[in-house]
Design a protein around this motif. Structure first.
Motif, PDB file in Angstrom:
ATOM      1  N   ASN A  78      -6.830   2.656  16.672  1.00  0.00           N
ATOM      2  CA  ASN A  78      -5.827   2.707  17.736  1.00  0.00           C
ATOM      3  C   ASN A  78      -6.169   3.710  18.824  1.00  0.00           C
ATOM      4  OD1 ASN A  78      -4.310   0.755  16.480  1.00  0.00           O
ATOM      5  ND2 ASN A  78      -2.836   2.175  15.566  1.00  0.00           N
ATOM      6  N   ASP A  79      -6.918   4.763  18.463  1.00  0.00           N
ATOM      7  CA  ASP A  79      -7.296   5.758  19.469  1.00  0.00           C
ATOM      8  C   ASP A  79      -8.565   5.378  20.232  1.00  0.00           C
ATOM      9  OD1 ASP A  79      -9.306   6.216  17.603  1.00  0.00           O
ATOM     10  OD2 ASP A  79      -8.574   8.199  16.999  1.00  0.00           O
TER      11      ASP A  79
ATOM     12  N   LEU B 167       0.850  -1.181   0.000  1.00  0.00           N
ATOM     13  CA  LEU B 167       0.000   0.000   0.000  1.00  0.00           C
ATOM     14  C   LEU B 167       0.892   1.238   0.000  1.00  0.00           C
ATOM     15  CD1 LEU B 167      -2.752   1.445   0.315  1.00  0.00           C
ATOM     16  CD2 LEU B 167      -2.489   1.185   2.793  1.00  0.00           C
ATOM     17  N   ASP B 168       0.744   2.054  -1.013  1.00  0.00           N
ATOM     18  CA  ASP B 168       1.471   3.325  -1.104  1.00  0.00           C
ATOM     19  C   ASP B 168       0.575   4.401  -0.522  1.00  0.00           C
ATOM     20  OD1 ASP B 168       2.636   5.761  -1.880  1.00  0.00           O
ATOM     21  OD2 ASP B 168       3.561   4.846  -3.638  1.00  0.00           O
ATOM     22  N   THR B 169       0.897   4.867   0.677  1.00  0.00           N
ATOM     23  CA  THR B 169       0.030   5.840   1.351  1.00  0.00           C
ATOM     24  C   THR B 169       0.117   7.225   0.732  1.00  0.00           C
ATOM     25  OG1 THR B 169       1.740   6.320   3.004  1.00  0.00           O
ATOM     26  CG2 THR B 169       0.169   4.565   3.515  1.00  0.00           C
ATOM     27  N   ASP B 170       1.165   7.484  -0.053  1.00  0.00           N
ATOM     28  CA  ASP B 170       1.284   8.787  -0.711  1.00  0.00           C
ATOM     29  C   ASP B 170       0.405   8.846  -1.963  1.00  0.00           C
ATOM     30  OD1 ASP B 170       3.153   9.791   1.167  1.00  0.00           O
ATOM     31  OD2 ASP B 170       4.774   8.739   0.128  1.00  0.00           O
ATOM     32  N   SER B 171       0.493   7.802  -2.780  1.00  0.00           N
ATOM     33  CA  SER B 171      -0.305   7.783  -4.009  1.00  0.00           C
ATOM     34  C   SER B 171      -1.690   7.181  -3.785  1.00  0.00           C
ATOM     35  CB  SER B 171       0.427   6.999  -5.099  1.00  0.00           C
ATOM     36  OG  SER B 171       0.559   5.635  -4.733  1.00  0.00           O
ATOM     37  N   LYS B 172      -1.915   6.619  -2.579  1.00  0.00           N
ATOM     38  CA  LYS B 172      -3.208   6.010  -2.218  1.00  0.00           C
ATOM     39  C   LYS B 172      -3.571   4.871  -3.171  1.00  0.00           C
ATOM     40  CE  LYS B 172      -4.785  10.483  -0.482  1.00  0.00           C
ATOM     41  NZ  LYS B 172      -5.815  11.554  -0.560  1.00  0.00           N
TER      42      LYS B 172
ATOM     43  N   ASP C 273      -4.781  -0.013   8.207  1.00  0.00           N
ATOM     44  CA  ASP C 273      -3.343  -0.024   7.982  1.00  0.00           C
ATOM     45  C   ASP C 273      -2.634   0.634   9.172  1.00  0.00           C
ATOM     46  OD1 ASP C 273      -1.950   2.804   6.446  1.00  0.00           O
ATOM     47  OD2 ASP C 273      -3.943   2.776   7.343  1.00  0.00           O
ATOM     48  N   PRO C 274      -1.303   0.517   9.276  1.00  0.00           N
ATOM     49  CA  PRO C 274      -0.579   1.094  10.411  1.00  0.00           C
ATOM     50  C   PRO C 274      -0.756   2.598  10.569  1.00  0.00           C
ATOM     51  CG  PRO C 274       0.793  -0.529   9.324  1.00  0.00           C
ATOM     52  CD  PRO C 274      -0.430  -0.364   8.466  1.00  0.00           C
ATOM     53  N   SER C 275      -0.938   3.334   9.470  1.00  0.00           N
ATOM     54  CA  SER C 275      -1.138   4.780   9.574  1.00  0.00           C
ATOM     55  C   SER C 275      -2.539   5.133  10.042  1.00  0.00           C
ATOM     56  CB  SER C 275      -0.875   5.448   8.216  1.00  0.00           C
ATOM     57  OG  SER C 275      -1.974   5.248   7.322  1.00  0.00           O
ATOM     58  N   GLN C 276      -3.444   4.151  10.008  1.00  0.00           N
ATOM     59  CA  GLN C 276      -4.852   4.321  10.389  1.00  0.00           C
ATOM     60  C   GLN C 276      -5.628   5.200   9.407  1.00  0.00           C
ATOM     61  OE1 GLN C 276      -6.145   3.018  14.029  1.00  0.00           O
ATOM     62  NE2 GLN C 276      -4.783   1.709  12.830  1.00  0.00           N
ATOM     63  N   ASN C 277      -5.040   5.441   8.246  1.00  0.00           N
ATOM     64  CA  ASN C 277      -5.684   6.290   7.243  1.00  0.00           C
ATOM     65  C   ASN C 277      -6.313   5.499   6.098  1.00  0.00           C
ATOM     66  OD1 ASN C 277      -5.027   8.770   8.497  1.00  0.00           O
ATOM     67  ND2 ASN C 277      -2.941   8.635   7.676  1.00  0.00           N
ATOM     68  N   PHE C 278      -6.147   4.166   6.119  1.00  0.00           N
ATOM     69  CA  PHE C 278      -6.677   3.327   5.044  1.00  0.00           C
ATOM     70  C   PHE C 278      -7.252   2.042   5.629  1.00  0.00           C
ATOM     71  CE2 PHE C 278      -3.374   5.972   3.275  1.00  0.00           C
ATOM     72  CZ  PHE C 278      -3.928   6.444   2.090  1.00  0.00           C
TER      73      PHE C 278
ATOM     74  N   ARG D 197      -9.627   6.424   4.975  1.00  0.00           N
ATOM     75  CA  ARG D 197     -10.301   6.593   6.267  1.00  0.00           C
ATOM     76  C   ARG D 197     -10.074   7.989   6.805  1.00  0.00           C
ATOM     77  NH1 ARG D 197      -8.561   6.060  11.669  1.00  0.00           N
ATOM     78  NH2 ARG D 197     -10.328   5.734  13.078  1.00  0.00           N
ATOM     79  N   ASN D 198     -11.162   8.651   7.191  1.00  0.00           N
ATOM     80  CA  ASN D 198     -11.081   9.945   7.868  1.00  0.00           C
ATOM     81  C   ASN D 198     -10.854   9.663   9.349  1.00  0.00           C
ATOM     82  OD1 ASN D 198     -11.847  12.342   9.338  1.00  0.00           O
ATOM     83  ND2 ASN D 198     -12.823  13.105   7.464  1.00  0.00           N
ATOM     84  N   SER D 199      -9.648   9.924   9.827  1.00  0.00           N
ATOM     85  CA  SER D 199      -9.303   9.543  11.195  1.00  0.00           C
ATOM     86  C   SER D 199     -10.037  10.373  12.245  1.00  0.00           C
ATOM     87  CB  SER D 199      -7.787   9.665  11.403  1.00  0.00           C
ATOM     88  OG  SER D 199      -7.358  10.993  11.175  1.00  0.00           O
ATOM     89  N   LYS D 200     -10.551  11.556  11.868  1.00  0.00           N
ATOM     90  CA  LYS D 200     -11.280  12.384  12.829  1.00  0.00           C
ATOM     91  C   LYS D 200     -12.760  12.011  12.897  1.00  0.00           C
ATOM     92  CE  LYS D 200      -8.224  16.391  12.530  1.00  0.00           C
ATOM     93  NZ  LYS D 200      -8.112  17.853  12.226  1.00  0.00           N
ATOM     94  N   LYS D 201     -13.333  11.628  11.757  1.00  0.00           N
ATOM     95  CA  LYS D 201     -14.755  11.298  11.715  1.00  0.00           C
ATOM     96  C   LYS D 201     -15.017   9.798  11.642  1.00  0.00           C
ATOM     97  CE  LYS D 201     -16.086  15.646   9.481  1.00  0.00           C
ATOM     98  NZ  LYS D 201     -16.764  16.262   8.306  1.00  0.00           N
ATOM     99  N   GLY D 202     -13.980   9.014  11.322  1.00  0.00           N
ATOM    100  CA  GLY D 202     -14.123   7.571  11.240  1.00  0.00           C
ATOM    101  C   GLY D 202     -14.701   7.048   9.932  1.00  0.00           C
ATOM    102  N   ILE D 203     -15.151   7.943   9.058  1.00  0.00           N
ATOM    103  CA  ILE D 203     -15.858   7.555   7.839  1.00  0.00           C
ATOM    104  C   ILE D 203     -14.889   6.988   6.793  1.00  0.00           C
ATOM    105  CG2 ILE D 203     -17.345   8.411   5.984  1.00  0.00           C
ATOM    106  CD1 ILE D 203     -18.651   8.306   8.746  1.00  0.00           C
ATOM    107  N   LEU D 204     -15.390   6.011   6.012  1.00  0.00           N
ATOM    108  CA  LEU D 204     -14.608   5.389   4.952  1.00  0.00           C
ATOM    109  C   LEU D 204     -15.111   5.833   3.587  1.00  0.00           C
ATOM    110  CD1 LEU D 204     -14.502   1.701   6.276  1.00  0.00           C
ATOM    111  CD2 LEU D 204     -12.922   3.573   6.795  1.00  0.00           C
TER     112      LEU D 204
END
Length: 337
Positions: A245-246, A22-27, A291-296, A312-319
């Motif tokens: 994780n939070d 997973l490339d978190t930069d290019s998504k 994923d480990p960054s919690q963004n995907f 993944r929106n880490s503040k709202k939880g929405i996918l």
């Protein structure tokens, strides 16, 4: 940033364990490629020094195998002595223990993993019981892992039970408590809150999530909340459950409805509120993982042979779906390294 993910499942059409990046930069997620060719690796776990623990079938028998995956995969040890394969494996890094849940054989095995990858059998827990639904004709332990204080916790799908055992002597585990789940719910998997004394149980046949308070002092579980992952319909079977994780958001996958459901978690961990339900754009989402960054999030659709990648929106939880056409046959386990 590149993150490695392992993808495994059935092998009627698949080749065993696959890997992707997973490339978190290019998504973007790379095309999955075979890593280890073996029969029926439907669940895996990985140690900190990159030993891969997997279930496997061979010559009509089932069990577990251990591979070194630091470079080209190398078989280190295996125990393929059972009449069927387990449904779940989990590694306890603090004691180098492997827990294997044998869904079809009504038992959980505890093995020790040596530093060189050899497997030594320690003990076997056997179970009895059944439930009211046709699928619950016998005890069927589906999941075994650790409580935050290092005890063994087991979900028995067939008997509607959750068991907690002491591991002070893993060669002779002692039953500390058992919790009776509502009849016919079939507890499948669970996760603990990262900081609070609560756990969340995905119940497959009722499509419910139970919120239980955990008391480390006496290993007691107490029901405090119950929510719907999906409608309680015969076609719907809830499968995987994950928590961020939070500790702010909980996620479940449900087959039949083919959705991932998003819940907010109260700050003290005691209550859930459903905030979104999103289609997986595939059939049979048996597993998914953050994923480990919690963004995907990656979801595996077993019956339609595809992966779905979400932002993944880490503040709202929405996918939000990024891609839903990543081909892989019969994938039922997603495991980020």
């Amino acid at each position: 940033m590149l993150e490695k993910v392992l993808l495994s499942g059935y092998t009627n059409r698949g080749k065993g364990i696959y890997q992707a990046e997973l490339d978190t930069d290019s998504k973007t997620l790379s095309e999955p490629t075979p890593l280890i060719n073996l029969d029926g690796p439907t669940y895996v776990d990985v140690t900190n020094d990159l030993k891969l623990i997997t279930m496997v079938k061979k010559d009509g028998r089932g069990g577990i195998a251990v591979y070194d995956i630091n470079s080209d995969p190398k078989l280190l040890g295996e125990d393929i002595s059972e009449k069927a394969s387990p449904s779940y494996v989990k590694f306890d890094a603090s004691r180098n223990l492997i827990f294997s849940s044998y869904f079809h054989l009504s038992k959980v095995k505890i093995d020790h993993l040596s530093t060189d990858g050899e497997i030594e059998h320690y003990s076997t827990l056997t179970f009895e019981g059944s439930g009211p639904r046709p699928e619950q004709d016998q005890s069927k332990p589906h999941f075994s892992a650790l409580t935050p204080d290092g005890k063994l916790i087991i979900c028995d799908y067939g008997a509607d039970r959750i068991y907690i055992y002491s591991l002070d002597d893993p060669k002779n585990p002692q039953l500390l408590n058992e919790y009776i789940v509502p009849s016919g719910y079939a507890p499948r998997h669970l996760v603990f809150h990262p900081t609070e004394s609560y756990l969340y149980v995905a119940c497959e046949l009722s499509s419910k999530v139970l919120v239980l308070e955990y008391s480390p002092e006496d290993s007691r579980l107490t029901l405090v909340d119950e929510v719907d992952a999906a409608k309680d319909e015969q076609k719907n079977t809830t499968a995987a459950i994950r928590i961020s994780n939070d500790g702010k958001f909980l996620y479940t996958s449900t087959r039949g409805a083919n959705v991932i459901t998003v819940f907010t978690v109260d700050p003290d961990g005691s209550r859930l509120k459903k905030i979104d339900t999103i289609k997986t754009k595939g059939k049979g989402p048996r597993d998914f993982d953050l994923d480990p960054s919690q963004n995907f999030v990656i979801a595996a659709n077993q019956d339609s042979d595809n992966l779905t990648l979400y932002k993944r929106n880490s503040k709202k939880g929405i996918l939000t779906i990024i891609a839903d056409d990543i081909a892989i046959p019969e994938c039922v386990c997603v495991h980020f390294i």
